[in-house]
Every structure is written in structure tokens, then in C-alpha cells.
Design an enzyme around this catalytic site. Structure first.
Site, short mmCIF file in Angstrom:
data_model
loop_
_atom_site.label_atom_id
_atom_site.label_comp_id
_atom_site.label_asym_id
_atom_site.label_seq_id
_atom_site.Cartn_x
_atom_site.Cartn_y
_atom_site.Cartn_z
N LYS A 139 -4.13 -2.26 10.17
CA LYS A 139 -4.49 -2.29 8.75
C LYS A 139 -4.76 -3.70 8.22
O LYS A 139 -5.37 -3.83 7.18
CB LYS A 139 -3.33 -1.70 7.93
CG LYS A 139 -2.98 -0.26 8.27
CD LYS A 139 -3.77 0.68 7.42
CE LYS A 139 -3.23 2.09 7.50
NZ LYS A 139 -4.03 2.97 6.63
N HIS A 194 -3.57 14.00 1.45
CA HIS A 194 -3.82 13.08 2.56
C HIS A 194 -2.61 13.07 3.51
O HIS A 194 -2.77 13.19 4.73
CB HIS A 194 -4.08 11.67 2.02
CG HIS A 194 -4.17 10.61 3.08
ND1 HIS A 194 -5.23 10.52 3.96
CD2 HIS A 194 -3.33 9.60 3.40
CE1 HIS A 194 -5.04 9.48 4.77
NE2 HIS A 194 -3.89 8.91 4.46
N ASP A 214 0.84 -1.19 0.00
CA ASP A 214 0.00 0.00 0.00
C ASP A 214 0.88 1.25 0.00
O ASP A 214 1.75 1.40 0.86
CB ASP A 214 -0.93 0.00 1.21
CG ASP A 214 -2.09 0.98 1.03
OD1 ASP A 214 -2.36 1.40 -0.11
OD2 ASP A 214 -2.73 1.35 2.04
N ARG A 266 -7.52 3.66 13.75
CA ARG A 266 -6.61 4.80 13.98
C ARG A 266 -5.97 4.78 15.35
O ARG A 266 -4.84 5.26 15.52
CB ARG A 266 -7.35 6.13 13.77
CG ARG A 266 -7.96 6.30 12.39
CD ARG A 266 -6.93 6.19 11.29
NE ARG A 266 -7.51 6.43 9.96
CZ ARG A 266 -6.86 6.20 8.83
NH1 ARG A 266 -5.61 5.73 8.85
NH2 ARG A 266 -7.44 6.43 7.68
N GLU A 302 -10.44 3.99 4.02
CA GLU A 302 -9.54 4.78 3.16
C GLU A 302 -9.97 4.58 1.72
O GLU A 302 -10.08 3.45 1.24
CB GLU A 302 -8.07 4.37 3.38
CG GLU A 302 -7.58 4.76 4.77
CD GLU A 302 -6.06 4.67 4.93
OE1 GLU A 302 -5.41 3.92 4.18
OE2 GLU A 302 -5.53 5.38 5.82
N GLU A 347 -9.27 12.55 8.37
CA GLU A 347 -9.10 13.92 7.85
C GLU A 347 -10.39 14.72 7.99
O GLU A 347 -10.38 15.89 8.38
CB GLU A 347 -8.72 13.88 6.37
CG GLU A 347 -7.38 13.27 6.09
CD GLU A 347 -7.34 12.73 4.67
OE1 GLU A 347 -7.11 13.51 3.74
OE2 GLU A 347 -7.54 11.52 4.49
N GLU A 357 -9.29 4.38 -1.88
CA GLU A 357 -8.08 4.13 -2.66
C GLU A 357 -8.44 3.42 -3.97
O GLU A 357 -9.52 2.87 -4.13
CB GLU A 357 -7.11 3.21 -1.90
CG GLU A 357 -6.76 3.70 -0.50
CD GLU A 357 -5.53 2.99 0.09
OE1 GLU A 357 -4.78 2.34 -0.68
OE2 GLU A 357 -5.34 3.10 1.31
N GLN A 391 -3.34 2.15 15.29
CA GLN A 391 -2.27 2.66 14.41
C GLN A 391 -1.37 3.67 15.14
O GLN A 391 -0.15 3.61 15.05
CB GLN A 391 -2.92 3.32 13.18
CG GLN A 391 -1.94 3.79 12.12
CD GLN A 391 -2.67 4.38 10.90
OE1 GLN A 391 -3.90 4.36 10.81
NE2 GLN A 391 -1.91 4.90 9.95
N THR A 430 -9.32 -5.67 4.04
CA THR A 430 -9.21 -4.75 2.90
C THR A 430 -10.26 -5.18 1.90
O THR A 430 -10.36 -6.38 1.59
CB THR A 430 -7.81 -4.82 2.25
OG1 THR A 430 -6.81 -4.59 3.25
CG2 THR A 430 -7.66 -3.80 1.13
N ASP A 488 -9.01 0.46 2.34
CA ASP A 488 -8.01 0.01 3.31
C ASP A 488 -8.54 0.37 4.71
O ASP A 488 -8.18 1.40 5.28
CB ASP A 488 -6.68 0.72 3.00
CG ASP A 488 -5.61 0.43 4.02
OD1 ASP A 488 -5.70 -0.60 4.70
OD2 ASP A 488 -4.67 1.23 4.13
MN MN Z 1 -4.00 2.93 2.93
#
Ligand code: MN
Length: 438
Positions: free
Chosen positions: A264, A145, A138, A248, A210, A384, A212, A251, A268, A244
Site C-alpha cells: 500500500k 467492501h 486508512d 493484492r 481503491e 471485488e 476512497e 498484500q 496514494t 489507495d
Molecule cells: Mn484503502
């Protein structure tokens, strides 16, 4: 670089009526690939292409299949339960198959009556992962971002010094990648509260998505042999949507110094349909840098990249809570961004991934990283959008969110539009959050 040819002619119509509807993701000009079978049938999985609301079963073309070696080789590869054999063949076979399918499905094809028997409504199939994914990497290609997330973590230095020199990435986990429809159990992990003395093991309270794209690799490279940037796209079959899922709080505690791990690798979600680089040819754009930014090192730069290395792909994330489903409310769009705003291109991702001799294989998957744009309303993650949970958002249902709640369904969509060409789409990648295990 794939060329625009007769298969992109916006005037082309199909004898499959649903493909000619203006809003369709899957007009004749698209022809994306998936792996499928009739739902609940136990039939062997095999490859198909989307046309309107149907799937064309590529193992059922029979006598309609053109007597052309490259096409027959490609069709034989499509009997596999994954796209990997087709991926390994490379662009000449992909192009030949696309041209043949375009002709077979065009209005007026003499094979229409015979091929109608090879169509199955998409509403009656179940999809599998499009490929056996050996390795998954990834990236982190959106500077918008990276800057927004960096601002939350390090207000004094949002963007680290390496960002403008190399496409940042980490090696992800292939085993937990699933096709759209995935049900994602809220993961447990170590959480370290601000000011606490020790972490606790608990379900994540900051589950996020996420937005993507996934890049599906075609022919690989031998170990020790880097792929030069001007040949990088010969190793790319096509693109899918990719969510993804990210925890948080897990993480934030675990990521230093080696990067994401358990935050993560629990899930997915990708879309079933892979839109080929051939289909995306009309939606190219020049790739460039702001004058104040450093020019890339030569192995990450090139004339083809500068001329048309970027892709204009609209991306959207929508959310439907359990309460919205119960009240019959449709999913609500949370954000929309465009892949053209990515700081690094697909060819640069691939050239960088292999510059040390790392070997890619057919079916490997690269994530682009969260695609956020420069403006508000273009955030590809809740992290975000809610400024790290500080600014809750209110849904049209009246519910509030900082991060995802149990029962939330997250839907990614993507499409390309440009005057003079037919709009094409990616379908969707959807997944639903389940409560944590007791
Ligand atoms: Mn990602």
C-alpha cells in the site's frame, strides 16, 4: 455540525459565468480549496478556491478583502504553500472566510472588476498537495467492501468479530501521497504463488485501485486528550478523493499478522480540491444501524450522529487504457458507490482514532477505506469486481482486465446532488500506471 446558511442558497449565481453552468463541479455554493501556482511558472505555491473553471488566488484579493478580523486572519493563512495554517484556525474562521468569498463572488458584487484579476483558469495552473500531511491513517469503513474481501480470504468467516464494534484502520505512509496526475510505477514485492515453496521478488501482477474519500484534519488535539464524538467534526476541515493503490499479491503474502505494509505504501493519489464540511452541509443523512447489529459503544454514538452523521456523496471510478487513449475513447466508468453506505461515519473514525489519547494534527489525513455498495456495479476495487481475478471484465474497447495493466489511467470522481440544492463536485483524482522498473 455545520449549518445550512445563505451560502447554500441554490438561487445564488456568480459573476463568474462558468460557475453557473448546471453541470459544474464548482458553483458558488461549493468553494473548495487547493494549493496551486501558474503551470511552469516557479511562482510561490499558495491557496486558492475553485469557482467554475477558474481558481481565485486568495493572496491577490487586495482591497476587495473585507475588513473583518477573522476573514483577514484566514486570508493571511492562505499565503502559505499548504493549507496547514488555515486548517489550524478552525470552524469559526473557515465559516467567516466562506461567507466573505460567497459575497465577493456573487453576481452583483461591487468587487467583481477588481477580483477578475485574481482569477486564473484551472487549465493554466499546476496543483500541489493541499496540505503538508504529517500522518496518514486508512480506515476500512465499508462493510460491503470488508465482507466481499473477507469472503475471498476467509469464506467461512468473511467478517471478523471486531468489525461491527470498532472502525478498523492501519497507519499508512504519508511520503508517497501525491496530487492528481501521479504516475505510479508498478511496484516489485515478494509474491508467494499458491502451492509454491518459497516467494519470489517480482513486479506485482495484481495492481488495484481503491475508491476512497480522504478526510483532512483541522485543529488537532493534545496527546492524552481524546476528542469526544460530539466535537469530532470541529476537527475536520473537509474531504477529498483518495485512491489507495494496492498490490493484492504482495498484500496477501505480507499482511498477517500486522496488516498492510509494502502493498500500500508505494503510492496514494488524492484530488487537488478539498471540499469543506461547510459546503457539504446540505448533503447530510441520518446515521443508523440495522436492528440486528450491535449499537455502538457510547463513545461512538450520539444524537447528532444519529440525526445527520452520514454524508451522501456519489463516488465513481473510471478507467482509460493506453489503447483507449490512442483511439480517442473516453474513460469508461467501472463502478459507482455512495459514502452514505459506509458502516462508520467520519465522526466515529475521529472519536475512535483519539480515544486512546492519540493526537491528531492539522494536515493529518484519514482515508475512509474502499467505498463499495450493497449492489453489483458498486465495487470500489477490482479485487471485488473480478472476484479476486476469477471473473475478468471486458472493457468497451474489447480489452480484458482482472487487475490494472501498464498505461491504465484510473480516474476517481465525486459529487453531491439533492433536490432543493445546487449540485457540487470534487473534481477528479487521476493517476497512471507506469511499467515496473527493469
Ligand atoms: Mn484503502
Amino acid at each position: 455540525m455545520r449549518d445550512i446558511d445563505a451560502t447554500h442558497d441554490p438561487q445564488l449565481l456568480s459573476w463568474v459565468d462558468s460557475a453557473n453552468q448546471p453541470g459544474s463541479d464548482f458553483p458558488l455554493q461549493n468553494l473548495p480549496f487547493a494549493v496551486f501556482r501558474r503551470a511552469g511558472s516557479g511562482e510561490p505555491l499558495r491557496c486558492g478556491v475553485a469557482i467554475g473553471e477558474e481558481v481565485l488566488d486568495l493572496t491577490a484579493l487586495g482591497a476587495a478583502a473585507p475588513r473583518e478580523d477573522l476573514v483577514l486572519t484566514a486570508l493571511a493563512a492562505c499565503a502559505a504553500p499548504a493549507l496547514n495554517p488555515l486548517l489550524a484556525l478552525g470552524p469559526p474562521a473557515w465559516r467567516a472566510l466562506r461567507r466573505a468569498l460567497s459575497q465577493l463572488l456573487s453576481a452583483g458584487s461591487p468587487h467583481a472588476a477588481r477580483l477578475a484579476a485574481a482569477l486564473i483558469p484551472q487549465s493554466q495552473v499546476e496543483f500541489a498537495l493541499p496540505a503538508h500531511i504529517g500522518d496518514y491513517t486508512d480506515f476500512y469503513t465499508s462493510i460491503h467492501h470488508a465482507t466481499a474481501v473477507g469472503r475471498l480470504l476467509r469464506p467461512e468467516q468473511p467478517l471478523l468479530p471486531n468489525y461491527k464494534w470498532l472502525p478498523i484502520a492501519y497507519h499508512g505512509r504519508a511520503s508517497s501521497i501525491a496530487v492528481s496526475g501521479q504516475r505510479v510505477r508498478r511496484p516489485h514485492g515478494q509474491l508467494m504463488a499458491r502451492g509454491a515453496q518459497r516467494p519470489v521478488l517480482a513486479p506485482t501482477a495484481r495492481l488495484d485501485y481503491e475508491l476512497e474519500l480522504g478526510v483532512l484534519i483541522g485543529p488537532g488535539n493534545s496527546c492524552g486528550e481524546p476528542v469526544p464524538i460530539e466535537r469530532a467534526e470541529e476537527h475536520v476541515f473537509g474531504l477529498c478523493l483518495l485512491n489507495d493503490w494496492s498490490a493484492r499479491d504482495i498484500q496477501a503474502w505480507e499482511y498477517q499478522p500486522l496488516g498492510p505494509f509494502l502493498a500500500k505504501n508505494f503510492a496514494t493519489t488524492i484530488s487537488p480540491w478539498v471540499v469543506t464540511l461547510e459546503a457539504l452541509a446540505p448533503f447530510r443523512a441520518p446515521w443508523g444501524r440495522a436492528p440486528q447489529d450491535p449499537a455502538p459503544l457510547p463513545y461512538l454514538d450520539g444524537a447528532a450522529l444519529r440525526a445527520a452523521g452520514a454524508l451522501e456523496i456519489e463516488l465513481e471510478v473510471a478507467l482509460q487504457s493506453a489503447a483507449m487513449r490512442e483511439r480517442g475513447l473516453p474513460p469508461e466508468r467501472l463502478a459507482q458507490s455512495n459514502f452514505r453506505d459506509s458502516y462508520w461515519s467520519i465522526a466515529q473514525m475521529l472519536a475512535h482514532h483519539t480515544v486512546n489519547g492519540c493526537n491528531l494534527k492539522p494536515g493529518d489525513l484519514l482515508g475512509t477505506g474502499t467505498q463499495s455498495g450493497p449492489h453489483s456495479g458498486q465495487c470500489g476495487s477490482l479485487l471485488e469486481m473480478t472476484a479476486g481475478g476469477a471473473r475478468p471484465l471486458t472493457l468497451q474497447s474489447g480489452e480484458q482486465r482482472t487487475f490494472l495493466a501498464d498505461g491504465d489511467r484510473v480516474i476517481l470522481r465525486g459529487w453531491c446532488e439533492r433536490p432543493g440544492f445546487r449540485r457540487i463536485g470534487f473534481g477528479e483524482a487521476a493517476g497512471t500506471v507506469l511499467p515496473a522498473a527493469p
